[in-house]
Structure formats: C-alpha cells, structure tokens
Design a protein around this motif. Structure first.
Motif, PDB file in Angstrom:
ATOM      1  N   LYS A 206       3.472   1.663 -26.420  1.00 46.43           N
ATOM      2  CA  LYS A 206       4.700   0.974 -26.834  1.00 46.43           C
ATOM      3  C   LYS A 206       4.544   0.463 -28.262  1.00 46.43           C
ATOM      4  O   LYS A 206       3.423   0.185 -28.708  1.00 46.43           O
ATOM      5  CB  LYS A 206       4.973  -0.226 -25.911  1.00 46.43           C
ATOM      6  CG  LYS A 206       6.387  -0.782 -25.980  1.00 46.43           C
ATOM      7  CD  LYS A 206       7.401   0.151 -25.334  1.00 46.43           C
ATOM      8  CE  LYS A 206       8.779  -0.484 -25.277  1.00 46.43           C
ATOM      9  NZ  LYS A 206       9.819   0.463 -24.783  1.00 46.43           N
ATOM     10  N   HIS A 207       5.679   0.352 -28.981  1.00 40.60           N
ATOM     11  CA  HIS A 207       5.691  -0.376 -30.256  1.00 40.60           C
ATOM     12  C   HIS A 207       6.896  -1.309 -30.245  1.00 40.60           C
ATOM     13  O   HIS A 207       7.971  -0.985 -30.757  1.00 40.60           O
ATOM     14  CB  HIS A 207       5.677   0.539 -31.479  1.00 40.60           C
ATOM     15  CG  HIS A 207       6.574   1.735 -31.407  1.00 40.60           C
ATOM     16  ND1 HIS A 207       7.950   1.641 -31.452  1.00 40.60           N
ATOM     17  CD2 HIS A 207       6.290   3.051 -31.299  1.00 40.60           C
ATOM     18  CE1 HIS A 207       8.472   2.844 -31.387  1.00 40.60           C
ATOM     19  NE2 HIS A 207       7.488   3.728 -31.287  1.00 40.60           N
TER      20      HIS A 207
ATOM     21  N   ASP B 139       9.900  -1.726 -32.853  1.00 46.37           N
ATOM     22  CA  ASP B 139       9.856  -0.564 -33.748  1.00 46.37           C
ATOM     23  C   ASP B 139       9.236  -0.937 -35.096  1.00 46.37           C
ATOM     24  O   ASP B 139       8.149  -1.463 -35.131  1.00 46.37           O
ATOM     25  CB  ASP B 139      11.242   0.069 -33.881  1.00 46.37           C
ATOM     26  CG  ASP B 139      11.761   0.574 -32.538  1.00 46.37           C
ATOM     27  OD1 ASP B 139      10.939   1.053 -31.742  1.00 46.37           O
ATOM     28  OD2 ASP B 139      12.972   0.458 -32.286  1.00 46.37           O
TER      29      ASP B 139
ATOM     30  N   GLU C  83       5.201   0.366 -37.266  1.00 44.56           N
ATOM     31  CA  GLU C  83       5.187   0.154 -35.828  1.00 44.56           C
ATOM     32  C   GLU C  83       3.902  -0.581 -35.453  1.00 44.56           C
ATOM     33  O   GLU C  83       2.812  -0.181 -35.873  1.00 44.56           O
ATOM     34  CB  GLU C  83       5.256   1.494 -35.091  1.00 44.56           C
ATOM     35  CG  GLU C  83       6.556   2.232 -35.307  1.00 44.56           C
ATOM     36  CD  GLU C  83       6.535   3.641 -34.789  1.00 44.56           C
ATOM     37  OE1 GLU C  83       7.604   4.178 -34.503  1.00 44.56           O
ATOM     38  OE2 GLU C  83       5.434   4.226 -34.684  1.00 44.56           O
TER      39      GLU C  83
ATOM     40  N   HIS D  10       2.269   5.533 -39.733  1.00 42.66           N
ATOM     41  CA  HIS D  10       3.468   6.108 -39.120  1.00 42.66           C
ATOM     42  C   HIS D  10       3.999   7.297 -39.916  1.00 42.66           C
ATOM     43  O   HIS D  10       4.421   8.307 -39.350  1.00 42.66           O
ATOM     44  CB  HIS D  10       4.528   5.024 -38.984  1.00 42.66           C
ATOM     45  CG  HIS D  10       5.830   5.500 -38.436  1.00 42.66           C
ATOM     46  ND1 HIS D  10       5.963   5.999 -37.162  1.00 42.66           N
ATOM     47  CD2 HIS D  10       7.074   5.553 -38.999  1.00 42.66           C
ATOM     48  CE1 HIS D  10       7.227   6.340 -36.951  1.00 42.66           C
ATOM     49  NE2 HIS D  10       7.910   6.081 -38.053  1.00 42.66           N
TER      50      HIS D  10
END
Length: 218
Positions: free
Chosen positions: A109-110, A113, A140, A191
């Motif tokens: 999960k991030h 965002d 993230e 990212h």
C-alpha cells in the motif's frame, strides 16, 4: 577486472522503467561496469546469468517463467548481487514467493499516494548512509511486508491521516541482506526516473548498487 551488470526493464509505464533503467546504466558505467540492458525477463533464463556480478530488475508488475526464476535465484545464491528500487523490484513477480524471499519485501500500500514524508537514517555509520542525514521526500510512502532478517538502513514513520490504525508505524525504506552468498540491496524510493535527481536518493542508490555487486577481489 571489469565487472558486468545486467539491467532488465519492462512492465507498465507509470513507473518509467526504461528511463529509470538508463539512469542506473549510467550510474554503473561511471564506475567502469560493463552494462547490458534488456527488455523483459528472457535474459534470466540464460545459462550464463551467473557470470554477471550484479542484476538490477526494473520491471513494473511483471511475470516471470519458472525456469527463469529458478536460474535467477540460483545466480544470486551463488554470489551474483541483486539491487533495485521501488515497485520495479519489490512489487514485480507478485505471485512468486521465492522471489520475495530473496528480495526481503513486498509492497502492499501507499496511503495518500504522492505525499510529503520524511526519511530517517537508521544506520548513519553504514558506508551506504555515511554523511547522509534525515531528509524530506515527496513520493509514494511505501507500506511493505518485510523480512525481519533485513539489515535496515533507513525508515519512515506513518501518520494516521489516511488509516488511523497505522499511526506511528515505523517502516523500513532502505535495506540490505544476504541470499546465499549473494548481496541484496533495496530502496523503496524511485517512483519515476525524475526522483533520481534528489541527491540523497541518488547517492543511496548508487552506493547500494556498488555494495551489492560481487567484489572483484573475493
């Protein structure tokens, strides 16, 4: 002796795998590595894979054939280094638990965002982290399932802004580990290729690559 590195890239474009692979290529070339860059996972099936001193997967949400995976695992167990970052190492090949056992972690999960958060240096005396202080970062913030045998070099702390039950959770961001006789390095940062412009992130990744690579003087 010139060391050899293999970079494989592919998968979904939102993680800019090709551009990031080229950034890594240039990092290693600056240290006199002979660098091979390949699209996809076919190179992992090469019987000569173990001749590489370092392998860097830069693949977003990829899949891998069983013989390719077994050859990769064998190469790293035998002394080839493995290094990578963000989803392109620890959220690819999701169904392959043997791969996750090797890398030491899996993204789950991030929250929020792209957000602002802080990186805390857990081992400032480690050569990879030497001279780097805690720093702010925008990306993230990765929530991960991690191997307790990892040697954690940097962490981040979650707030309860998005999910109250994780308030105060301290999460590894950068780690190193062993897999057989191979060295494994991972950073959750990166990212997109543009994040390599952050000096601390760039330095940590560059040093991590060099640490993971098989030593020319075993």
């Amino acid at each position: 002796m010139t060391r050899k590195a293999l970079i494989t890239w592919g998968g979904r474009e939102f993680h800019t795998p090709k551009q990031s692979a080229l950034v890594i290529r240039d990092m290693l070339a600056a240290h006199d590595f002979e660098v091979v860059v390949e699209n996809g996972t076919t190179a992992y099936g090469d019987p000569e894979l173990a001749s590489f001193d370092l392998i860097i997967p830069v693949i977003t949400l990829g899949t891998i054939e069983k013989p390719e995976l077994q050859n990769l695992l064998q190469a790293v167990r035998g002394g080839t280094g493995l290094a990578g970052f963000h989803a392109t190492m620890c959220d690819t090949f999701r169904m392959e638990t043997d791969y996750q056992f090797m890398t030491g972690g899996q993204w789950v999960k991030h929250p929020g965002d792209i957000i602002d958060y802080r990186i805390n240096i857990a081992k400032p005396s480690d050569p990879i982290m030497r001279g780097i202080s805690d720093f702010d970062y925008r990306s993230e913030q990765y929530y991960m399932h991690v191997d307790p045998s990892n040697e954690v070099l940097a962490t981040t702390t979650f707030t309860g802004e998005y999910f109250g039950w994780i308030d105060g959770v301290v999460m590894p961001v950068v780690w190193k580990r062993r897999f057989g006789t191979g060295r494994v390095f991972y950073s959750a940062l990166g990212h997109t290729f543009e994040e390599f412009k952050v000096p601390q992130m760039h330095t940590i990744m560059e040093r991590g690559l060099l640490w993971a690579a098989r030593s020319p003087n075993p």
